[in-house]
Design a protein around this motif. Structure first.
Motif, PDB file in Angstrom:
ATOM      1  N   ASP A  33     -64.647 -31.493 -58.290  1.00 27.14           N
ATOM      2  CA  ASP A  33     -63.816 -30.827 -57.283  1.00 27.14           C
ATOM      3  C   ASP A  33     -64.118 -29.333 -57.160  1.00 27.14           C
ATOM      4  O   ASP A  33     -63.734 -28.690 -56.179  1.00 27.14           O
ATOM      5  CB  ASP A  33     -62.324 -31.065 -57.553  1.00 27.14           C
ATOM      6  CG  ASP A  33     -61.846 -30.466 -58.868  1.00 27.14           C
ATOM      7  OD1 ASP A  33     -62.637 -29.769 -59.539  1.00 27.14           O
ATOM      8  OD2 ASP A  33     -60.675 -30.713 -59.228  1.00 27.14           O
ATOM      9  N   GLY A  34     -64.791 -28.776 -58.166  1.00 29.30           N
ATOM     10  CA  GLY A  34     -65.144 -27.352 -58.108  1.00 29.30           C
ATOM     11  C   GLY A  34     -63.980 -26.413 -58.317  1.00 29.30           C
ATOM     12  O   GLY A  34     -64.154 -25.196 -58.226  1.00 29.30           O
ATOM     13  N   SER A  35     -62.800 -26.937 -58.626  1.00 28.51           N
ATOM     14  CA  SER A  35     -61.622 -26.070 -58.690  1.00 28.51           C
ATOM     15  C   SER A  35     -60.764 -26.271 -59.937  1.00 28.51           C
ATOM     16  O   SER A  35     -59.899 -25.445 -60.218  1.00 28.51           O
ATOM     17  CB  SER A  35     -60.761 -26.278 -57.436  1.00 28.51           C
ATOM     18  OG  SER A  35     -60.392 -27.632 -57.317  1.00 28.51           O
ATOM     19  N   CYS A  36     -60.962 -27.320 -60.696  1.00 28.44           N
ATOM     20  CA  CYS A  36     -60.119 -27.554 -61.876  1.00 28.44           C
ATOM     21  C   CYS A  36     -60.525 -26.581 -63.002  1.00 28.44           C
ATOM     22  O   CYS A  36     -61.499 -25.843 -62.887  1.00 28.44           O
ATOM     23  CB  CYS A  36     -60.242 -28.992 -62.356  1.00 28.44           C
ATOM     24  SG  CYS A  36     -61.786 -29.335 -63.215  1.00 28.44           S
ATOM     25  N   CYS A  72     -64.155 -27.112 -64.199  1.00 29.14           N
ATOM     26  CA  CYS A  72     -65.128 -26.627 -63.207  1.00 29.14           C
ATOM     27  C   CYS A  72     -65.177 -25.103 -63.228  1.00 29.14           C
ATOM     28  O   CYS A  72     -66.252 -24.505 -63.195  1.00 29.14           O
ATOM     29  CB  CYS A  72     -64.762 -27.133 -61.812  1.00 29.14           C
ATOM     30  SG  CYS A  72     -65.189 -28.869 -61.518  1.00 29.14           S
ATOM     31  N   CYS A 118     -65.400 -32.345 -64.970  1.00 29.64           N
ATOM     32  CA  CYS A 118     -64.335 -32.147 -63.977  1.00 29.64           C
ATOM     33  C   CYS A 118     -63.166 -33.092 -64.249  1.00 29.64           C
ATOM     34  O   CYS A 118     -63.354 -34.288 -64.491  1.00 29.64           O
ATOM     35  CB  CYS A 118     -64.886 -32.389 -62.573  1.00 29.64           C
ATOM     36  SG  CYS A 118     -63.608 -32.245 -61.296  1.00 29.64           S
ATOM     37  N   LEU A 119     -61.970 -32.549 -64.197  1.00 30.22           N
ATOM     38  CA  LEU A 119     -60.780 -33.352 -64.478  1.00 30.22           C
ATOM     39  C   LEU A 119     -60.541 -34.406 -63.403  1.00 30.22           C
ATOM     40  O   LEU A 119     -59.771 -35.345 -63.611  1.00 30.22           O
ATOM     41  CB  LEU A 119     -59.555 -32.433 -64.608  1.00 30.22           C
ATOM     42  CG  LEU A 119     -59.625 -31.446 -65.787  1.00 30.22           C
ATOM     43  CD1 LEU A 119     -58.487 -30.431 -65.710  1.00 30.22           C
ATOM     44  CD2 LEU A 119     -59.587 -32.199 -67.114  1.00 30.22           C
TER      45      LEU A 119
END
Ligand SMILES: [Zn+2]
Length: 349
Positions: free
Chosen positions: A89-92, A95, A103-104
């Motif tokens: 997701d690039g945001s957790c 990441c 990634c979660l």
């Protein structure tokens, strides 16, 4: 659409499968321009890892986004995109810490995603990409056909070779030894040179791969393995061993070779998928102050960094592809890599 499945050891088939459809609002459908076969695809092909039922395969691809879900913001239809070998997701938190492979909310190609959809395998005509904004890297502007092989290496092998070099802490003036002459090992040579290493020793027994390693920046080639290989590395490094060693195979023998090729106080960066039970000799590491760092490469985070050098031709990792076949001949692609007739095979749907 057509896509590749593995049915069991040595049994690769291209079959008709359902077309992917958008289902979550955060996904995209990508038309695959090029995919390829990875060294790690050979583990199930050789029966080293079991295949319990026929499944989709392939985890490296570039292509053009055809459709995107209504919540997707960064990727637009028509964009040329590079997919890393996993979904993220690039945001957790993981990441953001640079470990997008953990990634979660992530996942793997050729399997169910976490939202009830399916992430297609890469060796097919189209792929449904979950979490498209995090997963896909957009290549700006028009992409020439001859750029495709180089861009495709950012899906896995170039980023993985780079991760070996980064994990080992390669810097200007270093003496670096690279264990492994597959596509990742060859890309690790590129990465070592790019980061400023001045002595780069490629450990390879195959003339064509030795030549490519030299083209990529290797200053020396060592064909010997075991004690003789370690001795050869020492001779090239003032009698002490390499400052940094990049382990790009994943076997007990290659890890042993890497650790023993490092100088006291040196660092091993390892990215080979462990197979055959490599274990760390802690006593030896203690006595020599050799460090070991690395793991599965979070290549998504490296794409933007490496992309300008690939596009400018400053580095040419696309040369690792020495065979190109139509997707329908995926079985031959696997056979060619299994029999080491090819370093890496590019597949065109
Ligand atoms: Zn994440």
């Amino acid at each position: 659409m057509r896509a590749t499945l593995i049915h069991g050891p040595g049994d690769i088939r291209v079959e008709t499968v359902p077309d992917p459809v958008l289902s979550t609002g955060r996904d995209a459908i990508v038309r695959v321009v090029a995919a390829c076969v990875c060294g790690s695809d050979l583990w199930p092909y050789r029966g080293v890892t079991p295949t319990r039922e026929p499944r989709r395969i392939g985890h490296e691809f570039v292509g053009v986004a055809e459709a995107v879900g209504e919540q997707v913001e960064r990727v637009r239809p028509g964009d040329f995109v590079i997919a890393p070998f996993y979904v993220c997701d690039g945001s957790c938190a993981n990441c953001r810490n640079g470990v997008s492979t953990s990634c979660l909310h992530g996942g793997w190609w050729g399997s169910a995603d976490r939202e009830g959809g399916f992430a297609d395998g890469a060796q097919g005509e189209r792929v449904r990409v979950p979490l498209a904004d995090g997963t896909l890297a957009v290549v700006p502007g028009p992409v020439a056909d001859e750029e495709v092989p180089g861009l495709l290496t950012l899906s896995d092998v170039m980023g993985t070779g780079h991760h070996a070099a980064v994990s080992a802490g390669v810097g200007p003036g270093d003496a670096v030894a690279v264990v492994g002459d597959g596509a990742v090992g060859l890309c690790a040579v590129i990465a070592a040179k790019r980061l400023g290493a001045t002595t780069i020793i490629a450990m390879s027994r195959h003339p064509e791969r030795q030549a490519l390693a030299r083209e990529f920046g290797a200053t020396h080639v060592v064909a010997e393995r075991g004690d003789a290989g370690i001795e050869a590395v020492r001779e090239l490094t003032g009698g002490i061993g390499a400052d940094r060693v990049l382990e790009c195979v994943g076997t007990k023998e290659s890890m042993d070779q890497a650790i023993r090729s490092a100088r006291p106080g040196g660092m091993v960066g390892y990215v080979g998928v462990p197979n055959g039970g490599p274990e760390l000799p802690v006593r030896r590491l203690f006595e020599t102050n050799v460090g070991v760092n690395g793991g599965v490469a979070p290549v998504r985070g490296y794409i933007e960094e490496l992309l300008p050098d690939v596009r400018s031709g400053a580095i040419r990792p696309g040369l690792v592809f020495d065979l190109e076949l139509p997707l329908e001949e995926a079985a031959e692609a696997y056979a060619a890599m299994d029999e080491r007739r090819a370093v890496k095979v590019l597949l065109r749907p």
